[in-house]
Design a protein around this motif. Structure first.
Motif, PDB file in Angstrom:
ATOM      1  N   LYS A 181       0.804  -1.227   0.000  1.00 36.55           N
ATOM      2  CA  LYS A 181       0.000   0.000   0.000  1.00 36.55           C
ATOM      3  C   LYS A 181       0.833   1.270   0.000  1.00 36.55           C
ATOM      4  O   LYS A 181       0.303   2.368  -0.212  1.00 36.55           O
ATOM      5  N   TYR A 182       2.136   1.148   0.245  1.00 39.44           N
ATOM      6  CA  TYR A 182       2.999   2.334   0.268  1.00 39.44           C
ATOM      7  C   TYR A 182       3.836   2.473  -1.002  1.00 39.44           C
ATOM      8  O   TYR A 182       4.467   3.511  -1.224  1.00 39.44           O
ATOM      9  N   ALA A 183       3.848   1.456  -1.828  1.00 34.57           N
ATOM     10  CA  ALA A 183       4.785   1.402  -2.949  1.00 34.57           C
ATOM     11  C   ALA A 183       4.595   2.540  -3.946  1.00 34.57           C
ATOM     12  O   ALA A 183       5.576   3.149  -4.400  1.00 34.57           O
ATOM     13  N   ASN A 184       3.348   2.853  -4.306  1.00 32.71           N
ATOM     14  CA  ASN A 184       3.116   3.894  -5.302  1.00 32.71           C
ATOM     15  C   ASN A 184       3.571   5.263  -4.814  1.00 32.71           C
ATOM     16  O   ASN A 184       4.160   6.043  -5.573  1.00 32.71           O
ATOM     17  N   ARG A 185       3.320   5.556  -3.537  1.00 35.31           N
ATOM     18  CA  ARG A 185       3.771   6.834  -2.984  1.00 35.31           C
ATOM     19  C   ARG A 185       5.300   6.898  -2.940  1.00 35.31           C
ATOM     20  O   ARG A 185       5.890   7.944  -3.212  1.00 35.31           O
ATOM     21  N   PHE A 186       5.903   5.767  -2.607  1.00 38.66           N
ATOM     22  CA  PHE A 186       7.365   5.720  -2.579  1.00 38.66           C
ATOM     23  C   PHE A 186       7.935   5.888  -3.981  1.00 38.66           C
ATOM     24  O   PHE A 186       8.967   6.539  -4.174  1.00 38.66           O
ATOM     25  N   THR A 187       7.262   5.325  -4.972  1.00 37.83           N
ATOM     26  CA  THR A 187       7.688   5.474  -6.362  1.00 37.83           C
ATOM     27  C   THR A 187       7.670   6.937  -6.786  1.00 37.83           C
ATOM     28  O   THR A 187       8.627   7.430  -7.409  1.00 37.83           O
ATOM     29  N   VAL A 188       6.610   7.655  -6.444  1.00 38.08           N
ATOM     30  CA  VAL A 188       6.511   9.084  -6.782  1.00 38.08           C
ATOM     31  C   VAL A 188       7.608   9.872  -6.074  1.00 38.08           C
ATOM     32  O   VAL A 188       8.263  10.734  -6.673  1.00 38.08           O
ATOM     33  N   PHE A 189       7.826   9.566  -4.789  1.00 34.80           N
ATOM     34  CA  PHE A 189       8.873  10.256  -4.022  1.00 34.80           C
ATOM     35  C   PHE A 189      10.241  10.032  -4.663  1.00 34.80           C
ATOM     36  O   PHE A 189      11.019  10.979  -4.861  1.00 34.80           O
ATOM     37  N   LEU A 190      10.550   8.770  -4.988  1.00 39.64           N
ATOM     38  CA  LEU A 190      11.839   8.456  -5.612  1.00 39.64           C
ATOM     39  C   LEU A 190      11.983   9.141  -6.967  1.00 39.64           C
ATOM     40  O   LEU A 190      13.065   9.638  -7.314  1.00 39.64           O
ATOM     41  N   PHE A 191      10.909   9.160  -7.726  1.00 43.37           N
ATOM     42  CA  PHE A 191      10.938   9.811  -9.040  1.00 43.37           C
ATOM     43  C   PHE A 191      11.328  11.282  -8.902  1.00 43.37           C
ATOM     44  O   PHE A 191      12.232  11.762  -9.604  1.00 43.37           O
ATOM     45  N   ILE A 192      10.679  11.998  -8.004  1.00 40.02           N
ATOM     46  CA  ILE A 192      10.961  13.428  -7.809  1.00 40.02           C
ATOM     47  C   ILE A 192      12.390  13.626  -7.320  1.00 40.02           C
ATOM     48  O   ILE A 192      13.117  14.499  -7.812  1.00 40.02           O
ATOM     49  N   LEU A 193      12.814  12.796  -6.364  1.00 37.10           N
ATOM     50  CA  LEU A 193      14.164  12.919  -5.801  1.00 37.10           C
ATOM     51  C   LEU A 193      15.237  12.675  -6.853  1.00 37.10           C
ATOM     52  O   LEU A 193      16.162  13.471  -7.025  1.00 37.10           O
TER      53      LEU A 193
ATOM     54  N   LEU B 279      17.630   8.163 -15.783  1.00 35.23           N
ATOM     55  CA  LEU B 279      17.088   6.913 -16.336  1.00 35.23           C
ATOM     56  C   LEU B 279      16.270   6.161 -15.290  1.00 35.23           C
ATOM     57  O   LEU B 279      15.221   5.592 -15.607  1.00 35.23           O
ATOM     58  N   SER B 280      16.734   6.152 -14.046  1.00 38.17           N
ATOM     59  CA  SER B 280      15.972   5.502 -12.976  1.00 38.17           C
ATOM     60  C   SER B 280      14.639   6.209 -12.763  1.00 38.17           C
ATOM     61  O   SER B 280      13.601   5.560 -12.564  1.00 38.17           O
ATOM     62  N   ALA B 281      14.653   7.547 -12.821  1.00 39.52           N
ATOM     63  CA  ALA B 281      13.415   8.323 -12.679  1.00 39.52           C
ATOM     64  C   ALA B 281      12.450   8.007 -13.814  1.00 39.52           C
ATOM     65  O   ALA B 281      11.239   7.876 -13.594  1.00 39.52           O
ATOM     66  N   CYS B 282      12.961   7.869 -15.025  1.00 38.98           N
ATOM     67  CA  CYS B 282      12.117   7.526 -16.180  1.00 38.98           C
ATOM     68  C   CYS B 282      11.489   6.144 -16.000  1.00 38.98           C
ATOM     69  O   CYS B 282      10.308   5.942 -16.310  1.00 38.98           O
ATOM     70  N   PHE B 283      12.273   5.199 -15.508  1.00 36.05           N
ATOM     71  CA  PHE B 283      11.745   3.859 -15.248  1.00 36.05           C
ATOM     72  C   PHE B 283      10.623   3.921 -14.217  1.00 36.05           C
ATOM     73  O   PHE B 283       9.579   3.269 -14.377  1.00 36.05           O
ATOM     74  N   LEU B 284      10.817   4.693 -13.166  1.00 38.28           N
ATOM     75  CA  LEU B 284       9.825   4.796 -12.095  1.00 38.28           C
ATOM     76  C   LEU B 284       8.527   5.427 -12.577  1.00 38.28           C
ATOM     77  O   LEU B 284       7.436   4.934 -12.280  1.00 38.28           O
ATOM     78  N   ILE B 285       8.634   6.522 -13.333  1.00 37.94           N
ATOM     79  CA  ILE B 285       7.409   7.193 -13.776  1.00 37.94           C
ATOM     80  C   ILE B 285       6.696   6.342 -14.828  1.00 37.94           C
ATOM     81  O   ILE B 285       5.455   6.333 -14.888  1.00 37.94           O
TER      82      ILE B 285
END
Length: 229
Positions: free
Chosen positions: A107-119, A139-145
């Protein structure tokens, strides 16, 4: 014997996962087709990336610990790395999904994905002139988004990577100079943040994540295609 070190690290990293792949109750070898399809595609991309960065002086390899056989400008052991490490890591992912189907991170994964993407996008953009930092983080941010927009929950990948981090720190620690006289892989600090976790460049954590996560996600894609057929 120094010249066998990198090869030995590669072989040691895959030995137990390979043997455990034949566990009769949940054999990983039955996943080999989709895994090797995915791994080969991702490995080719990372090998090209590796060759370019080696030619640009982002990193280099210590001949003391190498057999001396090269594939273009990178050692053969480095090519093995992009197949052996993903195999071991995807096996961990496969085993955890079997041993613990429920995941508390779900339940936390999507929020963590957005946080990592921005960071990662912010750091990669801010340090655009440092090749290892900028390319790895963007490239990691692109994969996450991409995963987020495709509604792919990365909870199981995050969980697996947490378990993978321990052997990751051992393997990468040795490769970057822990426990040995000289590093196997030498990094040009002008092309990274200069932050080390022991001897490991901070960027390696996300470089490794991108390598493993992309392989897992593509393997799952091929698996679904095979099941449909």
């Amino acid at each position: 014997m120094d010249k066998y070190l990198y090869l030995t690290i590669n072989l040691a990293s895959i030995l137990v996962p390979f043997l455990a792949s034949f566990y009769p109750k949940h054999p990983f070898y039955k996943e080999w087709i989709n895994h090797f399809l995915a791994n080969t595609i991702v490995a080719i991309l990372f090998i090209i990336w590796d060759i370019i960065f080696t030619n640009y002086g982002v990193w280099s390899f210590n001949p003391r610990y190498l057999l001396g056989t090269n594939f273009y400008s990178i050692p053969l052991e480095e090519v093995f790395f992009f197949f052996f490490i993903p195999y071991s890591s995807v096996f961990v992912y496969f085993a955890l999904n079997y041993l613990s189907p429920s995941n508390p991170f779900e339940k936390y994964a999507n929020r963590f994905t957005v946080f990592l993407f921005i960071l990662l996008l912010s750091i990669g953009t801010l340090f655009w002139n440092r090749l290892y930092t900028s390319i790895t983080f963007i490239l990691s941010a692109c994969f996450l988004i991409f995963s987020y927009l495709r509604k792919i929950n990365l909870a199981n990948i995050y969980r697996a990577y947490l378990f993978i981090l321990l052997p990751f720190f051992i393997v990468n620690g040795i490769l970057t100079g822990s426990f040995i006289e000289e590093p196997v892989v030498k990094y040009n600090n002008a092309q990274n943040l200069g932050i080390r976790l022991g001897t490991i460049p901070f960027e390696d954590v996300f470089y490794g994540f991108l390598l493993i996560a992309a392989t897992i996600q593509l393997s799952e894609f091929f698996k679904m295609k095979i099941i449909k057929k």
